[in-house]
Scaffold this motif. Structure first.
Motif, PDB file in Angstrom:
ATOM      1  N   UNK A  96       0.884  -1.346  -0.024  1.00 38.24           N
ATOM      2  CA  UNK A  96      -0.390  -0.168   0.295  1.00 38.24           C
ATOM      3  C   UNK A  96       0.715   1.359  -0.086  1.00 38.24           C
ATOM      4  N   UNK A  97       1.399   0.987  -1.567  1.00 42.46           N
ATOM      5  CA  UNK A  97       2.424   3.106  -1.251  1.00 42.46           C
ATOM      6  C   UNK A  97       2.138   4.356  -0.817  1.00 42.46           C
ATOM      7  N   UNK A  98       0.535   4.347  -0.681  1.00 43.70           N
ATOM      8  CA  UNK A  98       0.321   5.181  -0.626  1.00 43.70           C
ATOM      9  C   UNK A  98      -0.592   5.441   0.572  1.00 43.70           C
ATOM     10  N   UNK A  99       0.342   4.735   1.050  1.00 43.79           N
ATOM     11  CA  UNK A  99       0.561   5.272   3.181  1.00 43.79           C
ATOM     12  C   UNK A  99       1.242   5.007   3.483  1.00 43.79           C
ATOM     13  N   UNK A 100       2.159   3.904   2.732  1.00 44.90           N
ATOM     14  CA  UNK A 100       3.439   3.426   3.304  1.00 44.90           C
ATOM     15  C   UNK A 100       4.573   4.320   2.764  1.00 44.90           C
ATOM     16  N   UNK A 101       4.675   4.595   2.313  1.00 40.81           N
ATOM     17  CA  UNK A 101       5.764   5.505   1.041  1.00 40.81           C
ATOM     18  C   UNK A 101       6.517   6.763   1.524  1.00 40.81           C
ATOM     19  N   UNK A 102       7.614   7.546   1.843  1.00 41.64           N
ATOM     20  CA  UNK A 102       7.520   8.738   2.409  1.00 41.64           C
ATOM     21  C   UNK A 102       7.083   9.944   1.784  1.00 41.64           C
ATOM     22  N   UNK A 103       6.837  11.110   2.397  1.00 40.56           N
ATOM     23  CA  UNK A 103       5.635  12.211   1.441  1.00 40.56           C
ATOM     24  C   UNK A 103       5.149  12.045   0.498  1.00 40.56           C
ATOM     25  N   UNK A 104       3.763  11.037   1.876  1.00 47.00           N
ATOM     26  CA  UNK A 104       2.617  10.838   0.449  1.00 47.00           C
ATOM     27  C   UNK A 104       1.911  11.817  -0.736  1.00 47.00           C
ATOM     28  N   UNK A 105       2.123  12.950  -0.523  1.00 44.50           N
ATOM     29  CA  UNK A 105       1.644  14.483  -1.370  1.00 44.50           C
ATOM     30  C   UNK A 105       2.220  13.469  -2.807  1.00 44.50           C
ATOM     31  N   UNK A 106       3.430  13.688  -2.407  1.00 40.16           N
ATOM     32  CA  UNK A 106       3.991  13.391  -3.946  1.00 40.16           C
ATOM     33  C   UNK A 106       3.790  12.327  -4.611  1.00 40.16           C
ATOM     34  N   UNK A 107       3.837  11.102  -3.677  1.00 38.89           N
ATOM     35  CA  UNK A 107       4.013   9.565  -3.817  1.00 38.89           C
ATOM     36  C   UNK A 107       1.886   9.965  -4.868  1.00 38.89           C
ATOM     37  N   UNK A 108       1.270  10.434  -3.830  1.00 39.49           N
ATOM     38  CA  UNK A 108      -0.065  10.151  -4.882  1.00 39.49           C
ATOM     39  C   UNK A 108      -0.121  10.899  -5.881  1.00 39.49           C
ATOM     40  N   UNK A 109       0.349  12.176  -5.835  1.00 43.76           N
ATOM     41  CA  UNK A 109       0.688  13.083  -7.621  1.00 43.76           C
ATOM     42  C   UNK A 109       1.236  11.776  -8.166  1.00 43.76           C
ATOM     43  N   UNK A 110       2.330  11.303  -8.230  1.00 47.86           N
ATOM     44  CA  UNK A 110       2.027  10.065  -9.210  1.00 47.86           C
ATOM     45  C   UNK A 110       1.519   9.110  -9.507  1.00 47.86           C
ATOM     46  N   UNK A 111       0.886   8.567  -7.943  1.00 50.02           N
ATOM     47  CA  UNK A 111      -0.146   7.603  -8.675  1.00 50.02           C
ATOM     48  C   UNK A 111      -1.020   7.183  -9.574  1.00 50.02           C
ATOM     49  N   UNK A 112      -1.819   9.246  -9.325  1.00 51.46           N
ATOM     50  CA  UNK A 112      -2.205   9.128  -9.866  1.00 51.46           C
ATOM     51  C   UNK A 112      -2.421   9.581 -10.964  1.00 51.46           C
ATOM     52  N   UNK A 113      -1.216   9.492 -11.539  1.00 45.22           N
ATOM     53  CA  UNK A 113      -1.429  10.643 -13.109  1.00 45.22           C
ATOM     54  C   UNK A 113      -1.838   9.025 -14.058  1.00 45.22           C
TER      55      UNK A 113
END
Lengths: 821, 160
Positions: free
Chosen positions: A442-459
C-alpha cells in the motif's frame, strides 16, 4: 488451561528458564466466541503472517470458516506461543469488505468485471508498452507478505520473461538494510544467528529494535530468560522508553540520526580496551586496521556530544558488550530507517566479528526483518536481486540463472543494480515507467512524502495495477484491481529471520472470485506468451508444490539451499532452517561456524557498496581486498542527517509501529480486539517538551514538517526530549477521505522526507525536522496504548489503561497440557 | 620550484568540483539521491579547499580558505526549475551530461592529488603527504559515485 486478556498482557504468563536450558512450551489458543476445541472440524498448519517472527500455528476450521488459531508446541520458533496479532488478526479474512471480483476503471470509476476482461486489459497494456518502449516501461512492486512460490514466479516473470530490472518489494522499507548489512559484512545475505541464541546468551544487545512490540514472542523468550536463573544483561539503544529499555541494564537513547557515531564510540571502547579476539580477526577477517583507524576519532566524550548520551553510559555499555562471553546482537528499524542505516547496522556486525562471536550457541547476529516473508522477497529475487542470492555483477552467476530458466543470459537485465522502489517512483514521475503492478502492499500510505506519492500514482499516463485483498488507499487509485486470496486461503512456504521455513496450508476457500497470487502471476505469464529459448512456457509450474520444486532447483548449491526440504517434510513437525540439503538434511541452526563465510569472490552475492556514497565496489577491487572470502570489516564515518532541526522546525520526528497494528492496518484494523487497543493515530512527546509547549495529555496537536501536517492526540511518554513519535499505520481507508486526507492529515508519511540510505536504498523515516502546535484540549487521554513504548510518563487514570474488549480472552496451556496435541 | 602551481591548480580544481556538485544538486532536486549525495560530496571538496589553503602558506602561496560560495537566489531558482521540469523525460539527458561532467572533473582532481603526492615524496614532506593520503581517497570515492550513478541511470534514460 488458564484464560488471559492478551491485549492487556501482550506477552502472556512467564515460563522462566535458565541459560542453556530448553525454553518451556506454552500453548496459546484463541477461538471465536461459542466455539470449543472439540467443535473444530480441522486444524490446518501455518505460521504467522502479521509480523516477522515466524510463529507456527494451526488454523481452526469449522464449516469452511476460520474460527480461531492455536500455537504449535512442536515448533522451534515459538514453542506454542502466539502474539496478540496472531490471536485476533485472523478475523480480517472474513471481513465483509474483502475484494471478491476484479475491478477496472471505466469513466473514471472502478467497476466490477470478470477475470478475463481484467487480465486482458493488463496484458494488452503490457504488450503495447513492450512494443512501443520495451521492458523499461514496466515495473513490479510487491510485498513482504506473499509466499516464496509467488515471489519466485514474479521474479522469473519480471527478470526472465519481461526483462525489466524494475522489480522491488516493500521490504525496501523494512528490511533492505538488514540484507545490505549482511551482504557488506559477509558478502551474502543470510542470518548468522538463530533464535536459540537467546537461550544461551549472557548479553543481548538490541539496536533500534523494540522487539517487545515487533516480535512479541521473541521478547517473550527474552522475558522468560530474564525471569529465570542467570539472566542475560540487556543493552538497549532506542530514543523511546520501550519495554526493552525498561528491562535493560543500560539504555542508550541517542539523538535521532546519530547511530553511526554511537556505534563508533562503542567500537572505540571495545578496541582500545583490547576486548577483541585477535586470533579470529587474523584468521577470518579483512579490514580491521581501517576500523581501528576510523574509530580512533570517536572517543566517548566526542560521541557524547554528537549523540546527546552521557559518555559514562557509552563506556558502560561497551564494557558489558566487551566482557560478554556469549553475545547476541539484534537490529531493527531504529537503525535501518534512520540516517546512515547500512553503515550503522554494519558496525553492529563488526562488534560480533571482532569479538569472534559468530556461529556458536549464544553468539549471533539477528539483522531482523520487518515482515513475515521478507526473507523470501530477498532470496527469490522479488526485491530486484537475482534469485537465490546470485550476483548480478558476476557473469557466471547470470549465466547459471539463465541455465535454470533455459533462456539467453542477455535476456536477464544485469547491466546495473535493480531499480529500488523510490527510483521506480521517480521513473513513474518522469514518465518513463508507464505501468506499475503493485501486489500486496500500500504505497499510498507507506512510502515517504505522501502528497508526492499520490500525485505520481494518480497520473493519467501511469497504468496502475493493484493486486490486493481489500480496496486499500492504493487500490482506489488503480486502473485495474485484482482480488487476491490470502493466508489461510492458499498454500505456500515462507521463511523467517532465522532462516526457518514454514509451510502455510490452505484452510478455507477464498471469498468470491478472489484467486491466489500464484495463480494470478502464472495466468499473466501464459497470457503474455512468455517462453524459454526452446519455445516452451517460461513458467513451467502450475501449483504451489510444483513452484516450490522449481524454486528448490534454482536454490541448489546456493547459500539459501532448499533442496533438502519438501512439503511432506514440513508437514506435521517443526519449521526447518536453510541451508537444508544433502550435507545438512535436517537444516542448519547456525551458519558461519568455524569462521567460514559465503564471501568468496566467485560465490558471494555482491561485491558490496561504499557505505557513504552507495557506489558499487568494482569486482576486481573486491577480489584484491578479499580473495579468500573472509568476513569484511567495513568502517564508516558519521555523516549528519540531511534535514536537521532549525528555528522553524526545532524538533525531530521519528515514525514507527505499535504492537497492536501491522503495516497499514488492512488486516489488524479489521480485527476488533486489535483495533480497539490502538484505534487512532497519536503523537508522543516528552514531559519536558509538553511543558515548554503548554501541551497536556490528550490534547489535539498539529505536527508539521516542510512537507505537510498531521493532527493527532498527544501522549506524554518517556521519549527523549526534542523528539516526536508518530505511528505510521493510520491512513485513510476508514475515513471519509478514502485514499487521502479529508481535512487534516492522519498518515505519518505526509511528513516524512524523500531520502534514502545510499547503500541499501531504504527510505529514511526517522530523521525529519518538525514542529508541534497545540490545537485544542482533549476530552481525555490520547488513544495510544499504555502497555507499550507509548506508555504514559506520569499519573494516568486506571480506567483508561489498555485492556481487551470482552472477546479478547485467550487460552494459555502449560507444557504438559500443550503437549497433548 | 614549480610546486606552487600544483597547489594552486588543486585548490582551483577542488573548488570547481565543490561548486559543480552543488549546482547539479540543485538542478536535479527531484532526483533525490543526486540532490542529497551531491551536497554531501561537495562538502568533502570544500574541506579539501580549506585543508589545501591551510598548508599553502608554507610554500609561499596565499590561497583563499573559504570555498567558493553559492548565490542564494540562483540556488532557489534552479531548485524551482527542477521541480517544474521534473515530469519531463528530457531531464534525464541533462542528468547524464551532469554526471559525466562530475566524473571527469573528479578524475582531474584525482590526477592533481597524484601530482601533489609525487611532489611530496620527492620533497620528503610528511605534512603534504598526509594531506594527500587523507583527501585523495575521498576524491576517488566522488569519482566512483559519479560513475556508478551514470551507469545506473543511463539505460533508463537512453532506451526509454
Amino acid at each position: 488451561m488458564a484464560q488471559i486478556d492478551r491485549i492487556a498482557e501482550p506477552w502472556g504468563t512467564r515460563t522462566p528458564y535458565g541459560a542453556g536450558n530448553e525454553w518451556p512450551v506454552r500453548v496459546d489458543t484463541h477461538l471465536a466466541e461459542g466455539v470449543a476445541p472439540e467443535d473444530v472440524d480441522a486444524w490446518v498448519q501455518t505460521a504467522s503472517l502479521l509480523h516477522s517472527n515466524g510463529d507456527a500455528m494451526d488454523i481452526a476450521v469449522k464449516d469452511n470458516r476460520i474460527v480461531g488459531v492455536r500455537g504449535r508446541a512442536v515448533d522451534r520458533v515459538n514453542h506454542g506461543r502466539l502474539g496478540p496479532k496472531d490471536l485476533y488478526g485472523w478475523q480480517a479474512n472474513a471481513s465483509p469488505d474483502r475484494l471478491t471480483k476484479p475491478l477496472i476503471r471505466e469513466g473514471g470509476k472502478l467497476v466490477e468485471t470478470d477475470w478475463d476482461t481484467a487480465m486482458q486489459r493488463v496484458v494488452d497494456r503490457s504488450k503495447a508498452l513492450l512494443a512501443e518502449q520495451g521492458p523499461s516501461a514496466i515495473g513490479f512492486y510487491t510485498t513482504g507478505q506473499l509466499f516464496a512460490e509467488e515471489y519466485y514466479t514474479l521474479g522469473t516473470i519480471a527478470h526472465g520473461g519481461i526483462g525489466t530490472n524494475h522489480v522491488d518489494g516493500n521490504t525496501r522499507l523494512c528490511t533492505a538494510t538488514a540484507a545490505e548489512a549482511l551482504k557488506e559484512s559477509f558478502g551474502c545475505d543470510g542470518q548468522p544467528g538463530s533464535y536459540t541464541d537467546v537461550d544461551h546468551a549472557d548479553v543481548i544487545a538490541l539496536y533500534g529494535h523494540n522487539v517487545a512490540e515487533t516480535q512479541t514472542v521473541l521478547w517473550t523468550r527474552m522475558l522468560d530468560r530474564l525471569a529465570g536463573p542467570n539472566p542475560p544483561s540487556i543493552i538497549c539503544v532506542d530514543p523511546r522508553l520501550t519495554p526493552v529499555a525498561k528491562a535493560a541494564t543500560v539504555h542508550l537513547a541517542p539523538r535521532p540520526g546519530t547511530n553511526v557515531a554511537l556505534m563508533n564510540g562503542i567500537l572505540h571502547e571495545i578496541i582500545s580496551n583490547g576486548w577483541v579476539d585477535q586470533e579470529y580477526i587474523q584468521a577470518h577477517t579483512v579490514g580491521f586496521s581501517e576500523l581501528e583507524k576510523e574509530v580512533k576519532n570517536y572517543p566517548p566524550a566526542v560521541v557524547a556530544e554528537i549523540c546527546g548520551v552521557p559518555a559514562e553510559q557509552i563506556s558502560e555499555a561497551a564494557s558489558i558488550i566487551g566482557h560478554a562471553k556469549r553475545l547476541l546482537s539484534t537490529v531493527l528499524q531504529g537503525f535501518y530507517q534512520s540516517n546512515q542505516g547500512t553503515a550503522a547496522a554494519v558496525q553492529v556486525n563488526n562488534i560480533n566479528i571482532i569479538r569472534g562471536m559468530l556461529g556458536k550457541p549464544g553468539c549471533g547476529i539477528l539483522q531482523m526483518n520487518g515482515q513475515p516473508t521478507a526473507e523470501n522477497t530477498r532470496e527469490c529475487g522479488a526485491d530486484g536481486d537475482l534469485a537465490a542470492f546470485r550476483n548480478w555483477s558476476n557473469d557466471a552467476h547470470v549465466k547459471d540463472l539463465a541455465r535454470v530458466w533455459n533462456i539467453d543470459p542477455m535476456s536477464i537485465p544485469h547491466y546495473s543494480p535493480p531499480t529500488h522502489v523510490m527510483q521506480m517512483m521517480r521513473y513513474a514521475e518522469d514518465g518513463s515507467i508507464r505501468m506499475l503492478w503493485v501486489s500486496g502492499t500500500n504505497p499510498a500510505v507507506s512510502l515517504p512524502e505522501l502528497a508526492r506519492v499520490r500525485s505520481i500514482l494518480k497520473q493519467e499516463r501511469l497504468f496502475l495495477v493493484v493486486q490486493d485483498i481489500f480496496l486499500s488507499e492504493t487500490a482506489q487509485l488503480a486502473d485495474v484491481v485484482l482480488p487476491a486470496a490470502t493466508w489461510g486461503e492458499k498454500t505456500g512456504t515462507f521463511t523467517n529471520v532465522d532462516r526457518t521455513v514454514h509451510l502455510s496450508e490452505k484452510a478455507v476457500d477464498p471469498p468470491g472470485e478472489a484467486r491466489p497470487d500464484l495463480d494470478i502471476f502464472i495466468d499473466y505469464a501464459h497470457r503474455m506468451g512468455l517462453k524459454d529459448k526452446d519455445g516452451q512456457p517460461l513458467i513451467k509450474w502450475h501449483d504451489p508444490e510444483s513452484a516450490f520444486e522449481a524454486w528448490k532447483e534454482c536454490s541448489r548449491g546456493r547459500p539459501c539451499d532448499y533442496t533438502g526440504i519438501t512439503y511432506g517434510k514440513l508437514r506435521g513437525g517443526s519449521g526447518i532452517q536453510w541451508p537444508c540439503n544433502e550435507e545438512n538434511p535436517e537444516g542448519t541452526e547456525r551458519i558461519y561456524a568455524d569462521g567460514k563465510f559465503w564471501a568468496h569472490p566467485e560465490y558471494c552475492e555482491t561485491y558490496g557498496r561504499d557505505l557513504i556514497t552507495g557506489a558499487p565496489v568494482d569486482p576486481s577491487e573486491y577480489k584484491a581486498l578479499n580473495p579468500e572470502g573472509k568476513a569484511i570489516i567495513k568502517a564508516a564515518e558519521y555523516v549528519p542527517p540531511h534535514e536537521l532541526p532549525s528555528q522553524d522546525f526545532p524538533l525531530q520526528l521519528i515514525t514507527g509501529r505499535t504492537l497492536y497494528q501491522f503495516h497499514t492496518r488492512t488486516k489488524t484494523g479489521r480485527a476488533p480486539e486489535l483495533q480497539a487497543a490502538a484505534p487512532d493515530v497519536w503523537v508522543e512527546l516528552s514531559a519536558d517538551d509538553a511543558g515548554s509547549y503548554g501541551i497536556a495529555e490528550g490534547d489535539l496537536a498539529e505536527v508539521e514538517t516542510p512537507r505537510g501536517s498531521v493532527r493527532a492526540r498527544v501522549r506524554i511518554s518517556g521519549i527523549r526530549n526534542g523528539v516526536l513519535f508518530l505511528p505510521f499505520h493510520y491512513g485513510y481507508w476508514d475515513t471519509d477521505g478514502g485514499h487521502q486526507p479529508d481535512g487534516a492529515g492522519r498518515a505519518a508519511n505526509e511528513l516524512t522526507i524523500t531520502d534514502w540510505d545510499a547503500a541499501s536504498k531504504q527510505p529514511i523515516f526517522k530523521t525529519a525536522a518538525a514542529r508541534i502546535t497545540r490545537i485544542s484540549a482533549g476530552d481525555g487521554p490520547s488513544p495510544a496504548p499504555t502497555t507499550t513504548a507509548s506508555a504514559p510518563a506520569g499519573g494516568f487514570p486506571d480506567e483508561a489503561r489498555t485492556k481487551g474488549i470482552t472477546s479478547a480472552l485467550a487460552d494459555e496451556a502449560g507444557g504438559t497440557e500443550g503437549g497433548a496435541r | 620550484m614549480k610546486f606552487g602551481l600544483v597547489l594552486k591548480e588543486l585548490h582551483r580544481s577542488e573548488n570547481e568540483l565543490a561548486h559543480h556538485l552543488l549546482v547539479i544538486s540543485e538542478r536535479h532536486k527531484v532526483d533525490h539521491e543526486i540532490y542529497h549525495l551531491a551536497r554531501d560530496l561537495s562538502r568533502w571538496s570544500q574541506q579539501h579547499v580549506r585543508d589545501i589553503a591551510a598548508l599553502a602558506g608554507n610554500y609561499g602561496e596565499n590561497l583563499d580558505p573559504e570555498p567558493r560560495s553559492e548565490a542564494g537566489l540562483m540556488e532557489t531558482l534552479r531548485e524551482k526549475g527542477s521541480e517544474m521540469v521534473g515530469r519531463r523525460p528530457e531531464t534525464g539527458m541533462l542528468l547524464l551530461r551532469d554526471l559525466r561532467e562530475v566524473y571527469l572533473q573528479a578524475c582531474g582532481v584525482s590526477a592533481d592529488w597524484e601530482l601533489l603526492a609525487q611532489a611530496a615524496q620527492g620533497m620528503k614532506d610528511q605534512d603534504l603527504l598526509g594531506l594527500a593520503e587523507k583527501c585523495h581517497p575521498q576524491t576517488i570515492r566522488q569519482m566512483k559515485w559519479a560513475n556508478g550513478k551514470l551507469k545506473e541511470s543511463a539505460t533508463q534514460v537512453l532506451v526509454s
